[in-house]
Design a protein around this motif. Structure first.
Motif, PDB file in Angstrom:
ATOM      1  N   TYR A 170    -104.594  33.208 -96.757  1.00  0.00           N
ATOM      2  CA  TYR A 170    -105.974  33.312 -96.275  1.00  0.00           C
ATOM      3  C   TYR A 170    -106.806  34.151 -97.237  1.00  0.00           C
ATOM      4  O   TYR A 170    -107.936  33.777 -97.602  1.00  0.00           O
ATOM      5  N   ALA A 171    -106.274  35.285 -97.676  1.00  0.00           N
ATOM      6  CA  ALA A 171    -107.018  36.168 -98.570  1.00  0.00           C
ATOM      7  C   ALA A 171    -107.323  35.472 -99.891  1.00  0.00           C
ATOM      8  O   ALA A 171    -108.447  35.542-100.407  1.00  0.00           O
ATOM      9  N   ALA A 193    -109.435  36.370 -88.274  1.00  0.00           N
ATOM     10  CA  ALA A 193    -110.017  35.413 -89.218  1.00  0.00           C
ATOM     11  C   ALA A 193    -108.940  34.543 -89.838  1.00  0.00           C
ATOM     12  O   ALA A 193    -109.125  33.327 -90.002  1.00  0.00           O
ATOM     13  N   CYS A 194    -107.800  35.149 -90.175  1.00  0.00           N
ATOM     14  CA  CYS A 194    -106.673  34.385 -90.716  1.00  0.00           C
ATOM     15  C   CYS A 194    -106.203  33.350 -89.696  1.00  0.00           C
ATOM     16  O   CYS A 194    -106.009  32.178 -90.029  1.00  0.00           O
ATOM     17  N   ALA A 195    -106.026  33.786 -88.450  1.00  0.00           N
ATOM     18  CA  ALA A 195    -105.580  32.867 -87.401  1.00  0.00           C
ATOM     19  C   ALA A 195    -106.568  31.728 -87.209  1.00  0.00           C
ATOM     20  O   ALA A 195    -106.175  30.558 -87.077  1.00  0.00           O
ATOM     21  N   HIS A 196    -107.846  32.055 -87.197  1.00  0.00           N
ATOM     22  CA  HIS A 196    -108.873  31.019 -87.021  1.00  0.00           C
ATOM     23  C   HIS A 196    -108.784  29.972 -88.130  1.00  0.00           C
ATOM     24  O   HIS A 196    -108.898  28.761 -87.864  1.00  0.00           O
ATOM     25  N   GLY A 209    -105.262  31.387 -74.941  1.00  0.00           N
ATOM     26  CA  GLY A 209    -104.919  31.462 -76.354  1.00  0.00           C
ATOM     27  C   GLY A 209    -103.579  30.833 -76.676  1.00  0.00           C
ATOM     28  O   GLY A 209    -102.955  30.160 -75.847  1.00  0.00           O
ATOM     29  N   ASP A 210    -103.104  31.078 -77.896  1.00  0.00           N
ATOM     30  CA  ASP A 210    -101.893  30.437 -78.409  1.00  0.00           C
ATOM     31  C   ASP A 210    -100.663  31.340 -78.428  1.00  0.00           C
ATOM     32  O   ASP A 210     -99.591  30.909 -78.870  1.00  0.00           O
ATOM     33  N   ILE A 211    -100.788  32.592 -77.983  1.00  0.00           N
ATOM     34  CA  ILE A 211     -99.664  33.520 -78.020  1.00  0.00           C
ATOM     35  C   ILE A 211     -98.887  33.443 -76.713  1.00  0.00           C
ATOM     36  O   ILE A 211     -99.453  33.608 -75.628  1.00  0.00           O
ATOM     37  N   HIS A 212     -97.587  33.194 -76.825  1.00  0.00           N
ATOM     38  CA  HIS A 212     -96.719  33.140 -75.658  1.00  0.00           C
ATOM     39  C   HIS A 212     -95.949  34.445 -75.507  1.00  0.00           C
ATOM     40  O   HIS A 212     -95.561  35.056 -76.514  1.00  0.00           O
ATOM     41  N   ILE A 213     -95.709  34.856 -74.292  1.00  0.00           N
ATOM     42  CA  ILE A 213     -94.878  36.031 -74.051  1.00  0.00           C
ATOM     43  C   ILE A 213     -93.509  35.810 -74.699  1.00  0.00           C
ATOM     44  O   ILE A 213     -92.894  34.758 -74.537  1.00  0.00           O
ATOM     45  N   GLY A 318     -99.179  21.881 -91.414  1.00  0.00           N
ATOM     46  CA  GLY A 318    -100.340  22.264 -90.620  1.00  0.00           C
ATOM     47  C   GLY A 318     -99.929  22.771 -89.257  1.00  0.00           C
ATOM     48  O   GLY A 318    -100.666  22.671 -88.275  1.00  0.00           O
ATOM     49  N   ARG A 319     -98.739  23.361 -89.212  1.00  0.00           N
ATOM     50  CA  ARG A 319     -98.173  23.858 -87.961  1.00  0.00           C
ATOM     51  C   ARG A 319     -97.558  25.222 -88.240  1.00  0.00           C
ATOM     52  O   ARG A 319     -96.756  25.359 -89.170  1.00  0.00           O
ATOM     53  N   TRP A 320     -97.904  26.220 -87.406  1.00  0.00           N
ATOM     54  CA  TRP A 320     -97.575  27.606 -87.721  1.00  0.00           C
ATOM     55  C   TRP A 320     -96.582  28.222 -86.756  1.00  0.00           C
ATOM     56  O   TRP A 320     -96.332  29.438 -86.817  1.00  0.00           O
TER      57      TRP A 320
END
Length: 345
Positions: A170-171, A193-196, A209-213, A318-320
């Protein structure tokens, strides 16, 4: 149906689907302020309690192609460890010449790809490790190999959904120039910003959001990439800097980062730098992330993981997100462990 954990109802139930925020943590008798010693007075797992069979099974759905990506550097990398740590040594022993051989390792678990265990870093002001463990429990005539040892992680196991934030990429693509061998602080705003840019929403799933426990957060800051670019002499010089002159890129010591790391209920956090957090802290009065992550919250912290191939594959797909598993060393009294980690795509 959501099962919400009440802050004061101790011990907490790891099967809940919503947990208290950092600001809602209960005050626990005998514990430092901000301590999340909430899983029971004899708990040794901390956030690994979140890796329930149901969550591990759900994480396995991330396996789409079955491609395996090793996340450990070779055991002898870095050739010269920082912080005065011992170099890895490998010797071959001949049992019967031309017929049978053994080999032996001499290994400082903090010298390369590693897990920082709960015995590694205390809450400095109280000199207390996770869940009340003291230095006398770790070393000395009354040492207790049970207290906060990484062998508990080894018997429980580590397997979950990993989520990569490729901040280095990203940077580079957003005109943010920095050297990972310098004190470059990555803020929560930077992570957002990186995540976006990757199409990710850093809010918990309970908030849309996309964060799971129980996820394992993986942050690439570029240390391994830079290490591979340097000559052996430059690597040695970088590692042998005086302790006060050691500088690394990493997460910023700020409330927004602390709130994010805590409130997302990651099972563990991982980076590719020698310190995970910006080193030294940009604001020393705020202390070290290590204190909160390890001593206050009981969250395993991985450092110097090799994320280069993983980042390349994630960009191609394209999958993180991915399935990740690690087998810490099984030794009673363990302070840390080599990673033994693999991502499965």
């Amino acid at each position: 149906m959501a099962k919400v954990q009440s802050p004061d109802q101790l011990p907490w139930d790891p099967n809940c689907t919503q947990f208290p925020s950092r600001k809602e943590l209960p005050k626990i008798e005998g514990a430092p302020n901000g301590a999340a010693w909430v899983w029971g007075k004899d708990d040794q797992l901390g956030r690994l309690n979140l890796l329930t069979p149901q969550r591990v099974k759900a994480a396995a759905a991330e396996i789409l192609t079955g491609e395996m990506v090793r996340l450990d550097l070779p055991l002898n990398v870095p050739e010269t460890p920082a912080f005065g740590r011992e170099q890895f040594q490998h010797n071959i022993k001949s049992l019967i010449p031309d017929i049978a051989y053994d080999d032996t390792y001499t290994l400082n678990t903090q010298s390369g790809t590693q897990w920082d265990g709960f015995r590694h870093f205390a809450h400095i002001e109280s000199k207390t490790f996770y869940n009340g463990t003291k230095g006398t429990d770790i070393l000395g005539p009354n040492a207790n190999t049970h207290a906060c040892s990484t062998h508990h992680w080894a018997t429980h196991g580590i397997a979950s959904r990993g989520i990569l934030l490729d901040y280095r990429h990203y940077a580079k693509t957003h005109s943010i120039a920095y050297d990972p061998y310098t004190q470059h602080a990555i803020s929560y705003t930077d992570l957002q910003a990186c995540a976006h840019s990757q199409g990710l929403d850093l809010r918990p799933a309970s908030q849309g959001g996309d964060i799971h426990i129980g996820d394992i957060l993986v942050v690439r800051s570029g240390f391994v990439e830079r290490y591979n670019e340097l000559s052996p002499a430059e690597r040695r010089t970088g590692a042998l800097r005086a302790h006060d002159d050691l500088h690394w890129a990493g997460l910023k010591q700020e409330d927004a980062v602390l709130d994010f790391l805590h409130d997302a209920y990651f099972a563990a956090v991982v980076g590719d730098s020698p310190t995970f957090e910006c080193w030294p802290p940009v604001e020393r009065e705020r202390g070290y992330l290590h204190e909160s992550v390890l001593a206050l919250w009981g969250m395993p912290l991985g450092e110097m993981w090799d994320l280069e191939v993983l980042a390349e594959r994630c960009r191609e797909r394209g999958r993180w997100t991915f399935f990740v598993t690690s087998a810490p060393g099984f030794i009673a009294g363990g302070v840390g462990s080599h990673g033994n980690a693999t991502a499965i795509l």
